[in-house]
Design an enzyme around this catalytic site. Sequence first.
Site, PDB file in Angstrom:
ATOM      1  CG  HIS A 145      -2.315  -0.893   0.916  1.00 38.04           C
ATOM      2  ND1 HIS A 145      -1.968  -2.336   1.301  1.00 38.04           N
ATOM      3  CD2 HIS A 145      -3.348  -0.703   0.698  1.00 38.04           C
ATOM      4  CE1 HIS A 145      -3.342  -2.772   1.217  1.00 38.04           C
ATOM      5  NE2 HIS A 145      -4.184  -1.892   0.825  1.00 38.04           N
ATOM      6  CE  LYS A 149      -4.042  -0.261   4.718  1.00 39.97           C
ATOM      7  NZ  LYS A 149      -5.216   0.135   4.891  1.00 39.97           N
TER       8      LYS A 149
HETATM    9  N1  NAD Z   1     -12.734  -0.647   2.089  1.00 36.97           N
HETATM   10  C1  NAD Z   1     -12.059  -0.191   0.854  1.00 36.97           C
HETATM   11  O1  NAD Z   1     -12.149  -0.694  -0.029  1.00 36.97           O
HETATM   12  C2  NAD Z   1     -10.839   0.869   1.396  1.00 36.97           C
HETATM   13  C3  NAD Z   1     -10.328   1.487   0.194  1.00 36.97           C
HETATM   14  C4  NAD Z   1      -9.140   2.467   0.410  1.00 36.97           C
HETATM   15  C5  NAD Z   1      -9.267   2.953   1.972  1.00 36.97           C
HETATM   16  N2  NAD Z   1      -9.904   2.180   2.763  1.00 36.97           N
HETATM   17  C6  NAD Z   1      -9.819   2.630   4.230  1.00 36.97           C
HETATM   18  O2  NAD Z   1     -10.540   3.688   4.226  1.00 36.97           O
HETATM   19  C7  NAD Z   1      -9.990   4.848   5.221  1.00 36.97           C
HETATM   20  C8  NAD Z   1      -9.768   6.068   4.682  1.00 36.97           C
HETATM   21  O3  NAD Z   1      -8.754   6.031   3.709  1.00 36.97           O
HETATM   22  P1  NAD Z   1      -8.232   7.347   2.821  1.00 36.97           P
HETATM   23  O4  NAD Z   1      -6.913   6.873   2.128  1.00 36.97           O
HETATM   24  O5  NAD Z   1      -9.094   8.059   2.398  1.00 36.97           O
HETATM   25  O6  NAD Z   1      -7.501   8.053   3.945  1.00 36.97           O
HETATM   26  P2  NAD Z   1      -7.235   9.843   4.229  1.00 36.97           P
HETATM   27  O7  NAD Z   1      -6.381   9.682   5.295  1.00 36.97           O
HETATM   28  O8  NAD Z   1      -6.978  10.017   2.958  1.00 36.97           O
HETATM   29  O9  NAD Z   1      -8.717  10.148   4.834  1.00 36.97           O
HETATM   30  C9  NAD Z   1      -9.271  10.044   6.076  1.00 36.97           C
HETATM   31  C10 NAD Z   1     -10.070  11.041   6.301  1.00 36.97           C
HETATM   32  O10 NAD Z   1     -10.603  11.101   7.579  1.00 36.97           O
HETATM   33  C11 NAD Z   1     -10.684  12.466   8.191  1.00 36.97           C
HETATM   34  N3  NAD Z   1     -11.022  12.296   9.572  1.00 36.97           N
HETATM   35  C12 NAD Z   1     -10.114  11.855  10.644  1.00 36.97           C
HETATM   36  N4  NAD Z   1     -10.877  12.104  11.737  1.00 36.97           N
HETATM   37  C13 NAD Z   1     -12.309  12.473  11.717  1.00 36.97           C
HETATM   38  C14 NAD Z   1     -13.309  12.691  12.201  1.00 36.97           C
HETATM   39  N5  NAD Z   1     -13.316  12.585  13.637  1.00 36.97           N
HETATM   40  N6  NAD Z   1     -14.433  13.106  11.632  1.00 36.97           N
HETATM   41  C15 NAD Z   1     -14.590  13.119  10.238  1.00 36.97           C
HETATM   42  N7  NAD Z   1     -13.321  12.882   9.567  1.00 36.97           N
HETATM   43  C16 NAD Z   1     -12.151  12.558   9.960  1.00 36.97           C
HETATM   44  C17 NAD Z   1      -9.331  12.763   7.658  1.00 36.97           C
HETATM   45  O11 NAD Z   1      -9.529  14.281   7.873  1.00 36.97           O
HETATM   46  C18 NAD Z   1      -9.017  12.492   6.563  1.00 36.97           C
HETATM   47  O12 NAD Z   1      -9.451  13.413   5.423  1.00 36.97           O
HETATM   48  C19 NAD Z   1      -8.735   4.047   5.923  1.00 36.97           C
HETATM   49  O13 NAD Z   1      -9.021   3.270   7.041  1.00 36.97           O
HETATM   50  C20 NAD Z   1      -8.353   2.962   4.897  1.00 36.97           C
HETATM   51  O14 NAD Z   1      -7.683   1.762   5.094  1.00 36.97           O
HETATM   52  C21 NAD Z   1     -10.773   1.216   2.594  1.00 36.97           C
HETATM   53  O1  LIG Z   2      -5.581   2.832   1.051  1.00 37.30           O
HETATM   54  C1  LIG Z   2      -5.812   2.071   2.061  1.00 37.30           C
HETATM   55  O2  LIG Z   2      -5.545   2.204   2.973  1.00 37.30           O
HETATM   56  C2  LIG Z   2      -6.715   0.748   1.710  1.00 37.30           C
HETATM   57  N1  LIG Z   2      -7.088  -0.130   2.682  1.00 37.30           N
HETATM   58  C3  LIG Z   2      -7.687  -1.054   2.397  1.00 37.30           C
HETATM   59  C4  LIG Z   2      -7.235  -2.352   3.457  1.00 37.30           C
HETATM   60  O3  LIG Z   2      -6.788  -1.833   4.581  1.00 37.30           O
HETATM   61  O4  LIG Z   2      -7.277  -3.282   3.262  1.00 37.30           O
HETATM   62  C5  LIG Z   2      -8.159  -1.723   1.104  1.00 37.30           C
HETATM   63  C6  LIG Z   2      -7.746  -0.805  -0.073  1.00 37.30           C
HETATM   64  C7  LIG Z   2      -7.058   0.378   0.117  1.00 37.30           C
END
Ligand code: NAD
Ligand SMILES: O=C(O)C1=N[C@H](C(=O)O)CCC1
Length: 256
Positions: A145, A149
């Site tokens: 990643h 992250k």
């Molecule tokens: N399920 C999936 O397919 C998938 C894909 C990508 C990322 N993710 C996950 O999604 C999450 C976010 O990833 P990202 O890359 O967008 O991260 P990021 O750091 O770009 O975004 C997170 C956002 O949350 C905000 N935040 C923090 N505390 C907060 C609060 N109390 N209230 C509201 N907002 C708040 C931050 O300001 C930031 O803008 C991570 O946990 C990541 O692992 C999941």
């Molecule tokens: O960008 C991230 O953070 C992502 N998190 C997910 C994970 O923890 O598996 C999946 C995709 C991107």
Amino acid sequence: MEQINVVIAGPRGRMGKEAVELVQDTPQFALMSVIDHKGEANVDVPVFKDIKECFESSIPHVLIDLTTPEVGYHHTKTALEYGVRPVVGTTGFTQEELIELRQLAESKELGCIIAPNFAIGAVLMMKFSQMAAKYFEDIEIIELHHDQKLDAPSGTAVKTAEMIKEVREAKVQGHPDEKETLKGARGADIDGMHIHSVRLPGLIAHQQVMFGAEGQTLTIRHDSYNRASFMSGVKVSVETVMKLDTLVYGLENILE
Ligand SMILES: NC(=O)c1ccc[n+]([C@@H]2O[C@H](COP(=O)([O-])OP(=O)(O)OC[C@H]3O[C@@H](n4cnc5c(N)ncnc54)[C@H](O)[C@@H]3O)[C@@H](O)[C@H]2O)c1
Ligand SMILES: O=C(O)C1=N[C@H](C(=O)O)CCC1
């Protein structure tokens, strides 16, 4: 289909920005407001600093949470308490938290979807790995990643290992007398499967599952090259969560 009113938590984030675009571009979805702890977001709907303040103003049908592990857990729990259905992409929840959220969703008879990976290709990679594990019991998971992250191992890697655990007996892999001369060299361990987390600028979200047996290896790999790759999974989750009355962990459980 009736209009689904949505609130997004984390709208300034990498995933949150894509989700705002998805909701605004989907005719049957309406973005009611967003939650950002700093009260900042480049959107033309109200921005609330706190989830309770948001829900006391008006109750949406669905909360999409894309924040951080601690915040995501608190938001999911609060949403269920207010009768709002959570669609959660945030990763890094503990097993105890998942159990507690499932009990809460069931007691409220509310749908809740927690999906460590919304990319359809990643779901297939996990399913194919589960299939392969019936034939290859020695497995190493390598997840790669971007370097911003927060959680390691990734939610996808943990979910993959959990799906494989359903079909494979726990086993000690490698030499029984193996010793790490440098701590962490063999990665994390779930049931004998080793998980290695790579973090580098330039990466987005990637995973390969390697299987080994006498004279052969098999590698199953998925790559997300942008965050738009996750959005069809978010869309189907928002639609499906409206029809559920329990918590579903993993997109594979709602795809046909
Ligand atoms: N399920 C999936 O397919 C998938 C894909 C990508 C990322 N993710 C996950 O999604 C999450 C976010 O990833 P990202 O890359 O967008 O991260 P990021 O750091 O770009 O975004 C997170 C956002 O949350 C905000 N935040 C923090 N505390 C907060 C609060 N109390 N209230 C509201 N907002 C708040 C931050 O300001 C930031 O803008 C991570 O946990 C990541 O692992 C999941
Ligand atoms: O960008 C991230 O953070 C992502 N998190 C997910 C994970 O923890 O598996 C999946 C995709 C991107």
